[in-house]
Design an enzyme around this catalytic site. Structure first.
Site, PDB file in Angstrom:
ATOM      1  CE  LYS A 173      -1.742   2.862   2.645  1.00 37.51           C
ATOM      2  NZ  LYS A 173      -1.663   4.053   1.762  1.00 37.51           N
ATOM      3  CB  THR A 230       1.687   6.395  10.916  1.00 37.71           C
ATOM      4  OG1 THR A 230       1.364   7.741  10.617  1.00 37.71           O
ATOM      5  CG2 THR A 230       0.750   5.479  10.178  1.00 37.71           C
ATOM      6  CD  GLU A 248      14.161   1.794   8.203  1.00 37.77           C
ATOM      7  OE1 GLU A 248      14.642   2.869   8.606  1.00 37.77           O
ATOM      8  OE2 GLU A 248      14.768   0.714   8.296  1.00 37.77           O
ATOM      9  CB  CYS A 282      13.442  10.032   6.487  1.00 32.03           C
ATOM     10  SG  CYS A 282      14.520   9.088   5.403  1.00 32.03           S
ATOM     11  CD  GLU A 383      10.210  13.759  10.402  1.00 27.70           C
ATOM     12  OE1 GLU A 383       9.089  13.290  10.653  1.00 27.70           O
ATOM     13  OE2 GLU A 383      11.056  13.152   9.732  1.00 27.70           O
TER      14      GLU A 383
HETATM   15  P1  NAD Z   1       2.566   8.777   7.249  1.00 25.00           P
HETATM   16  O1  NAD Z   1       2.920   8.074   8.501  1.00 25.00           O
HETATM   17  O2  NAD Z   1       1.490   9.791   7.288  1.00 25.00           O
HETATM   18  O3  NAD Z   1       2.087   7.719   6.126  1.00 25.00           O
HETATM   19  C1  NAD Z   1       2.928   6.688   5.664  1.00 25.00           C
HETATM   20  C2  NAD Z   1       2.071   5.573   5.082  1.00 25.00           C
HETATM   21  O4  NAD Z   1       1.298   4.991   6.133  1.00 25.00           O
HETATM   22  C3  NAD Z   1       1.064   6.033   4.019  1.00 25.00           C
HETATM   23  O5  NAD Z   1       0.995   5.058   3.008  1.00 25.00           O
HETATM   24  C4  NAD Z   1      -0.233   6.093   4.811  1.00 25.00           C
HETATM   25  O6  NAD Z   1      -1.386   5.950   4.011  1.00 25.00           O
HETATM   26  C5  NAD Z   1      -0.061   4.898   5.724  1.00 25.00           C
HETATM   27  N1  NAD Z   1      -0.900   4.875   6.933  1.00 25.00           N
HETATM   28  C6  NAD Z   1      -1.334   5.932   7.667  1.00 25.00           C
HETATM   29  N2  NAD Z   1      -2.087   5.475   8.719  1.00 25.00           N
HETATM   30  C7  NAD Z   1      -2.090   4.117   8.632  1.00 25.00           C
HETATM   31  C8  NAD Z   1      -2.686   3.078   9.420  1.00 25.00           C
HETATM   32  N3  NAD Z   1      -3.421   3.325  10.508  1.00 25.00           N
HETATM   33  N4  NAD Z   1      -2.489   1.798   9.033  1.00 25.00           N
HETATM   34  C9  NAD Z   1      -1.740   1.506   7.943  1.00 25.00           C
HETATM   35  N5  NAD Z   1      -1.178   2.448   7.153  1.00 25.00           N
HETATM   36  C10 NAD Z   1      -1.339   3.735   7.504  1.00 25.00           C
HETATM   37  O7  NAD Z   1       3.911   9.364   6.663  1.00 25.00           O
HETATM   38  P2  NAD Z   1       4.103  10.291   5.392  1.00 25.00           P
HETATM   39  O8  NAD Z   1       3.587  11.654   5.696  1.00 25.00           O
HETATM   40  O9  NAD Z   1       3.592   9.577   4.185  1.00 25.00           O
HETATM   41  O10 NAD Z   1       5.711  10.324   5.272  1.00 25.00           O
HETATM   42  C11 NAD Z   1       6.525  11.225   5.953  1.00 25.00           C
HETATM   43  C12 NAD Z   1       7.212  10.530   7.116  1.00 25.00           C
HETATM   44  O11 NAD Z   1       7.938   9.408   6.653  1.00 25.00           O
HETATM   45  C13 NAD Z   1       8.243  11.427   7.804  1.00 25.00           C
HETATM   46  O12 NAD Z   1       8.090  11.310   9.187  1.00 25.00           O
HETATM   47  C14 NAD Z   1       9.575  10.834   7.358  1.00 25.00           C
HETATM   48  O13 NAD Z   1      10.639  11.071   8.241  1.00 25.00           O
HETATM   49  C15 NAD Z   1       9.239   9.387   7.251  1.00 25.00           C
HETATM   50  N6  NAD Z   1      10.186   8.681   6.383  1.00 25.00           N
HETATM   51  C16 NAD Z   1      11.126   7.878   6.966  1.00 25.00           C
HETATM   52  C17 NAD Z   1      12.071   7.217   6.176  1.00 25.00           C
HETATM   53  C18 NAD Z   1      13.135   6.336   6.778  1.00 25.00           C
HETATM   54  O14 NAD Z   1      13.861   5.678   6.042  1.00 25.00           O
HETATM   55  N7  NAD Z   1      13.272   6.287   8.089  1.00 25.00           N
HETATM   56  C19 NAD Z   1      12.036   7.389   4.787  1.00 25.00           C
HETATM   57  C20 NAD Z   1      11.072   8.223   4.237  1.00 25.00           C
HETATM   58  C21 NAD Z   1      10.143   8.856   5.045  1.00 25.00           C
END
Ligand code: NAD
Length: 489
Positions: A173, A230, A248, A282, A383
């Site tokens: 997803k 999340t 991650e 990130c 962040e």
């Molecule tokens: P997010 O947590 O809002 O969403 C990430 C994914 O989770 C999306 O596909 C979303 O639809 C899904 N999601 C949300 N709620 C869910 C639930 N209850 N159950 C299952 N899936 C769910 O994050 P975002 O805004 O898409 O991304 C930004 C974040 O990602 C930042 O905090 C960034 O630091 C982090 N990030 C981390 C890395 C890493 O390697 N550590 C890499 C890229 C991004």
């Protein structure tokens, strides 16, 4: 119009939901895609379960799976232009950055394609010639793969490639904001020969389409990249069925600059660290931690150069960075900056939307520098995930390490100094999963990636990236089975 990919077929979402994707840089319509509900995801999980349990995918020779991934790498290379354009339209990211991403994605599939055939397990010496014992690695089972919007296809590839290399099946997803290249990947996988049901794609919001991937008993592993909040929800949900969990999460990454650093280099990297992809990285170096004696010179030049960064859309050849992903995300960044200023930070540049017609239909925000942020203030804790650089100062080596580690996150960080000993000492003391010395942001598919503390659980990439998707099994064999007669009666 794009649908869901379940059990080798494109199928419409059962409840008929749709989502329109527009380019965040200018509102250009990009695609209309189906919006799954939990019911669709449960159907995708059933397909992945069946492919794992009954159709022999886990038993395929690892070299065969490796060859498939190498074909995927070649197909991605051949479709690089179309994939990069699509990625840029979904994200608003500069085309040249999407092109780099496609190269990295092909490298990732190539890396895991090669790694797949190399795992022969190991023999354990039992000390007894009549017994034989070995450790083998086996796939975990059905993997729920959930990814964010900032590097859409790269994040997908970091999960799909090792999951398949290890012999798992998956339900993917991607972020609801940037689904287009994941849709294209399913066609690539099919063309490369992936059997029906092994890879499944659901599109839609996290709380509906994504939730079953962390709750459903037929999912064995959930691998999530995204925000900390999340991630906590997913870990808590996954605990009810004791799934394997890989997380991650976010970062609040320190970039430590000592007075003896080459200042031109340190300044240049400070800008790349903070403002690449408008800070939506990130591992962004969002915290500049600079030695007191050079603070004024370094910060003045960082501000001067930040003010000159040119913003633009994905296909503007003069643009140096782009838009934020959505209106909601820009509002979050604006709130973050307002709070920082209320708490006493000094706004040195940016802090607002850019003027000008070309920015009016996008979610642009100017590169922003906040000086004098206080330890423990919201600005150094939360962040921002936007083009915002905070500045703190330190006195000596111990002070630098203390400040850089004073965060609940632990994803990445950097140290700039010309003193080789100090560089190694400080790198060794930073509690962050990746530490760069006199550099920022490079990553290698063959090196592990992952966070300390609340930045994550588990590692991606590198040999360990494959291990995340494997169960370890000890097989012990008695080579002369016979009654033991422990008890005489
Ligand atoms: P997010 O947590 O809002 O969403 C990430 C994914 O989770 C999306 O596909 C979303 O639809 C899904 N999601 C949300 N709620 C869910 C639930 N209850 N159950 C299952 N899936 C769910 O994050 P975002 O805004 O898409 O991304 C930004 C974040 O990602 C930042 O905090 C960034 O630091 C982090 N990030 C981390 C890395 C890493 O390697 N550590 C890499 C890229 C991004």
């Amino acid at each position: 119009m794009a649908e869901l990919y379940i059990d080798g077929e494109w199928v419409a979402a059962k409840a008929g939901g749709r989502r329109e994707i527009r380019c965040p840089a200018d509102g250009t319509p990009v695609a209309t895609v189906d919006e799954a509900t939990a019911e669709d995801t449960v159907a995708a999980i059933a397909a992945a379960r069946n492919a794992f349990d009954s159709r022999g995918w886990p038993q395929t020779a690892s070299a065969e799976r490796g060859d498939l991934l190498l074909r995927v790498a070649d197909l991605i290379g051949a479709r690089k232009d179309a994939l990069a354009r699509t990625e840029s339209l979904d994200t608003g990211k500069r085309l040249v950055e999407s092109e780099y991403d496609m190269d990295d994605i092909a490298s990732c599939f190539r890396y895991f394609g090669k790694l797949a055939g190399q795992d022969a397990g190991r023999i354990v010496d039992t000390g007894n010639a009549d017994t034989f014992s070995r450790i083998v690695h086996e796939p975990v089972g059905v993997c729920g793969l959930i990814t964010p919007w900032n590097y859409p296809l790269l994040q997908v590839s970091w999960k799909v490639a090792p999951a398949l290399a290890a012999g798992n099946t998956f339900v993917l997803k991607p972020s609801e904001l940037t689904p287009s290249t994941a849709i294209m990947l399913m066609d690539v996988l099919t063309e490369a020969g992936l059997p029906a049901g092994v890879g499944n794609l659901v599109l839609g919001a996290g709380a509906s389409a994504g939730a079953p991937l962390s709750t459903h008993p037929d999912v064995d592993l959930v691998s999530f990249t995204g925000g900390l909040v999340t991630g906590r929800t997913i870990a808590a949900n996954a605990a009810t069925t004791v799934k394997k969990v890989a997380l991650e999460l976010g970062g609040k990454n320190p970039n430590v600059v000592f007075a003896d650093a080459d200042s031109e280099t340190a300044i240049d990297y400070a800008l790349t660290a903070a403002f690449l992809h408008s800070g939506q990285v990130c591992s962004a170096g969002a915290r500049l931690i600079v030695q007191e004696s050079v603070h004024d010179d370094i910060v003045e030049e960082v501000v001067r150069r930040a003010e000159n960064i040119r913003l633009g859309g994905p296909f503007d050849t003069d643009a140096e960075t782009g838009t934020l992903i959505s209106a909601a995300h820009r509002e979050k960044v604006e709130r973050y900056v307002r709070t920082a200023v209320d708490e006493g930070a000094v706004l040195r540049c940016g802090g607002r939307r850019p003027d000008g017609e070309r920015y009016q239909n996008g979610f642009f925000y100017l590169p922003t520098v906040l000086d004098g942020v206080g330890q423990g203030s919201n600005a150094v804790v939360e962040e921002a995930f936007g083009p915002v650089l905070t500045v703190e100062t330190f006195t000596d080596e111990d002070d630098a390490v203390r400040i850089a580690n004073d965060t609940t996150y632990g994803l990445a960080g950097a140290v700039f100094t010309q003193d080789a000993g100090k560089a190694q000492r400080v790198a060794g003391r930073l509690r962050h999963g990746t530490v760069w010395i006199n550099d920022f942001h490079p990553y290698l598919p063959q090196a592990e990636w992952g966070g300390f503390k609340q930045s994550g659980v588990g590692r991606e990439l590198g040999p360990h990236g494959l291990a995340e998707y494997q169960e370890v099994k000890h097989i012990y064999q008695n080579l002369r089975p016979a009654p033991q007669r422990w008890f005489s009666g």
